[in-house]
Design an enzyme around this catalytic site. Structure first.
Site, PDB file in Angstrom:
ATOM      1  N   ASP A  46     -82.081  71.156   6.037  1.00 16.03           N
ATOM      2  CA  ASP A  46     -83.436  70.806   5.622  1.00 16.03           C
ATOM      3  C   ASP A  46     -83.390  69.901   4.385  1.00 16.03           C
ATOM      4  OD1 ASP A  46     -86.047  70.639   4.789  1.00 16.03           O
ATOM      5  OD2 ASP A  46     -86.283  72.779   4.348  1.00 16.03           O
ATOM      6  N   GLU A 102     -63.849  61.388 -19.600  1.00 16.33           N
ATOM      7  CA  GLU A 102     -63.439  62.482 -20.493  1.00 16.33           C
ATOM      8  C   GLU A 102     -64.654  63.382 -20.692  1.00 16.33           C
ATOM      9  OE1 GLU A 102     -62.102  60.635 -24.074  1.00 16.33           O
ATOM     10  OE2 GLU A 102     -60.470  59.536 -23.107  1.00 16.33           O
ATOM     11  N   GLU A 119     -66.561  66.354 -21.861  1.00 12.50           N
ATOM     12  CA  GLU A 119     -66.506  67.462 -22.804  1.00 12.50           C
ATOM     13  C   GLU A 119     -67.469  68.560 -22.358  1.00 12.50           C
ATOM     14  OE1 GLU A 119     -65.486  64.663 -26.693  1.00 12.50           O
ATOM     15  OE2 GLU A 119     -67.562  65.223 -26.258  1.00 12.50           O
ATOM     16  N   GLU A 162     -62.248  70.783 -28.771  1.00 14.34           N
ATOM     17  CA  GLU A 162     -62.948  69.620 -29.306  1.00 14.34           C
ATOM     18  C   GLU A 162     -63.527  69.931 -30.692  1.00 14.34           C
ATOM     19  OE1 GLU A 162     -63.874  66.650 -29.570  1.00 14.34           O
ATOM     20  OE2 GLU A 162     -62.749  65.741 -27.928  1.00 14.34           O
ATOM     21  N   GLU A 190     -62.192  69.941 -24.097  1.00 16.92           N
ATOM     22  CA  GLU A 190     -62.051  68.751 -23.259  1.00 16.92           C
ATOM     23  C   GLU A 190     -60.810  68.895 -22.391  1.00 16.92           C
ATOM     24  OE1 GLU A 190     -62.671  64.894 -25.119  1.00 16.92           O
ATOM     25  OE2 GLU A 190     -60.913  64.100 -24.073  1.00 16.92           O
ATOM     26  N   HIS A 200     -66.856  60.011 -22.409  1.00 18.22           N
ATOM     27  CA  HIS A 200     -66.295  58.666 -22.552  1.00 18.22           C
ATOM     28  C   HIS A 200     -65.637  58.288 -21.227  1.00 18.22           C
ATOM     29  CE1 HIS A 200     -65.684  60.196 -26.936  1.00 18.22           C
ATOM     30  NE2 HIS A 200     -66.957  59.892 -26.690  1.00 18.22           N
ATOM     31  N   ARG A 247     -64.975  53.816 -33.020  1.00 17.07           N
ATOM     32  CA  ARG A 247     -65.519  54.766 -32.054  1.00 17.07           C
ATOM     33  C   ARG A 247     -67.037  54.896 -32.117  1.00 17.07           C
ATOM     34  NH1 ARG A 247     -61.344  58.355 -29.921  1.00 17.07           N
ATOM     35  NH2 ARG A 247     -59.337  57.598 -30.691  1.00 17.07           N
ATOM     36  N   GLU A 301     -63.356  51.368 -22.493  1.00 22.57           N
ATOM     37  CA  GLU A 301     -63.862  52.735 -22.624  1.00 22.57           C
ATOM     38  C   GLU A 301     -65.343  52.660 -23.002  1.00 22.57           C
ATOM     39  OE1 GLU A 301     -63.245  56.794 -25.336  1.00 22.57           O
ATOM     40  OE2 GLU A 301     -62.227  54.932 -25.881  1.00 22.57           O
ATOM     41  N   ARG A 356     -68.350  54.585 -24.068  1.00 26.77           N
ATOM     42  CA  ARG A 356     -68.406  55.883 -24.733  1.00 26.77           C
ATOM     43  C   ARG A 356     -69.789  56.548 -24.704  1.00 26.77           C
ATOM     44  NH1 ARG A 356     -64.333  57.167 -28.019  1.00 26.77           N
ATOM     45  NH2 ARG A 356     -65.661  58.156 -29.597  1.00 26.77           N
TER      46      ARG A 356
END
Length: 470
Positions: A51, A130, A132, A212, A220, A269, A339, A358, A360
């Site tokens: 359904d 990654e 977390e 972390e 992580e 990330h 970062r 990357e 983030r």
């Protein structure tokens, strides 16, 4: 595996049930099971009915019948069922037209992979998220017309240093000091290892696991990169395994981006690289060892980042993490090591095969199939249109003056803002019919009606602290 091999595999492992798993629109696995004798070779073409009107964001009641078509390549034994159970990830098909369903996230991911090949830019997009998460010991929440509350607890929570635990041994990571203390401060090593070993039994390669930054069990576990659809599948197994291993230890896992006040939220990330004929295309002699193609890809990601947030940061809670002035990557810029920039170029290895972008900003509340697809489409748009990403942001963002910061755009400040950005900027997602207009429209409608408006219309507990005595 081919269908015949799947049946043989099931019998060799003593399977008595077949669990049919598929992804709903917002991003949660759904399932139903049939006895093994109901699975035949032609089931991989004819499928099983269900359904579709009962699945969030899918069919109306007058057109509810849908089919799940098992993918034989995903056959594996479920590690948590008491009775031996074969697990199959399924694709969704309209039973009348036998066409793939436009709102099936896995279908969208498969079309994104096909579009990459169609462009001839590359043939494989690798993703490495990654994700977390928090491991809590207790969670309670409730909302009614006259009351609301949430409560989470962890043996590691810094707020429990004074609790009578008969005895309390201390060793509770302080706020923002959870990265990387050894045991006994890190009390979750063995549970995370059990999670890793279970994932690896499923064929998912794990690169690392660790505590972390936040107090109260933030952790992580990193998967080795894989092609888009495969990583979408693996991310769902990842969430399933972590939640069920935690449950076996009377603990609970959440992928909410911001479950705690005054400590780090959980991000995802996401590493992206494009390859062709077995060779990486993002390595070169430009900034941070990138190729011109990779810089154009960053240009596409930066251009579409506000719209991407509507898919990659898809909850109202996501924007409790994406707050300027903290560590969250809200700055729409790129850098080799900074970062706080939303696009970072990792510099751990000089190998061309390790060169990647990357991104983030995403968080683990997202639907992986949709998030990876949208990110790839943004990168491809940048490559196709040779979008210049501008100059890198290699300064300390916290040391920059307001005058300098005014030229650095930021992510949207709320889910509503992100959805408006997605509504205004989604043409790049429609290329190759990867995302259909129907899928975009339904996503926007669902998010506004089912999440933005319900949160907007409810009193917040902190409003009582601010305003009750006015």
């Amino acid at each position: 595996m081919e269908p015949k091999e799947v049946l043989e595999f099931a019998k060799e492992n003593g399977a008595v049930m077949v669990d049919l798993k598929f992804m709903d629109f917002p991003g949660m696995w759904q399932h139903f099971s049939v006895p093994l004798h109901e699975l035949e070779e032609d089931s991989f073409e004819s499928g099983f009915g269900f359904d579709g009107s009962s699945i969030r964001g899918w069919q109306p009641i007058h057109a509810s019948d849908m089919l799940v078509i098992p993918d034989p390549a995903t056959a594996i034994m479920d590690p948590f069922m008491e009775h031996p159970t074969l697990s199959l990830i399924c694709n969704i098909v309209d039973p009348v037209t036998m066409e793939r369903y436009s709102r099936d996230p896995r279908n969208i991911a498969q079309k994104a992979e096909a579009y990459l090949k169609y462009t001839k830019i590359g043939d494989t997009a690798f993703f490495g998220p990654e994700a977390e998460f928090f491991i809590f010991d207790d969670v309670r929440y409730s909302y009614s017309s006259n009351t609301s509350f949430h409560f989470v607890d962890s043996i590691e929570g810094i707020w429990n240093t004074g609790r009578d635990e008969g005895p309390n041994l201390g060793y509770k990571p302080r706020h923002k000091e959870g990265y990387f203390p050894v045991s006994p401060s890190d009390s979750l090593q063995d549970i995370r290892t059990e999670m890793v070993l279970t994932l690896e039994k499923l064929g998912i390669i794990i690169e690392a696991q660790h505590h972390e930054v936040a107090t109260a069990g933030q952790s992580e576990i990193d998967m080795k990169f894989a092609p888009l659809v495969k990583m979408g599948d693996q991310l769902m197994w990842f969430k399933y395994v972590l939640k069920n291993v935690a449950k076996q230890h009377c603990k609970t896992v959440t992928f909410m981006p911001k479950p705690l006040f005054e400590d780090n939220g959980s991000g995802m990330h996401t590493h992206l690289s494009i390859w062709k004929d077995g060779s990486p295309l993002f390595a070169g002699d430009k900034y941070a060892g990138l190729s011109q193609m990779a810089l154009w890809a960053i240009g596409g990601i930066l251009k579409h980042a506000p719209a991407l947030c509507g898919i990659c940061n898809p909850t109202t809670n996501s924007y409790k993490r994406l707050v300027p002035g903290f560590e969250a990557p809200v700055n729409l810029a790129y850098s080799s090591r900074n970062r706080s920039a939303c696009c970072r170029i990792p510099m751990y290895s000089a190998s061309p095969k390790a060169k990647r972008i990357e991104y983030r900003t995403p968080d683990p509340s997202c639907n992986g199939y949709l998030a990876f697809s949208a990110l790839l489409m943004a990168a491809l748009d940048g490559i196709e249109n040779k979008l210049d990403p501008g100059q890198p942001l290699d300064k300390d963002i916290y040391a920059m003056s307001p005058e300098e910061l005014k030229d650095v755009p930021s992510t949207p400040g709320s889910l509503e803002e992100a959805l408006k950005a997605l509504e205004a900027d989604h043409e790049f997602l429609l290329k190759g019919d990867v995302f259909t207009q129907d899928a975009i429209d339904k996503w926007l409608e669902y998010k506004i009606e089912s999440e933005v408006n319900p949160v907007r219309t409810r009193p917040h507990p902190y409003e009582f602290a601010l305003y009750f005595d006015i």
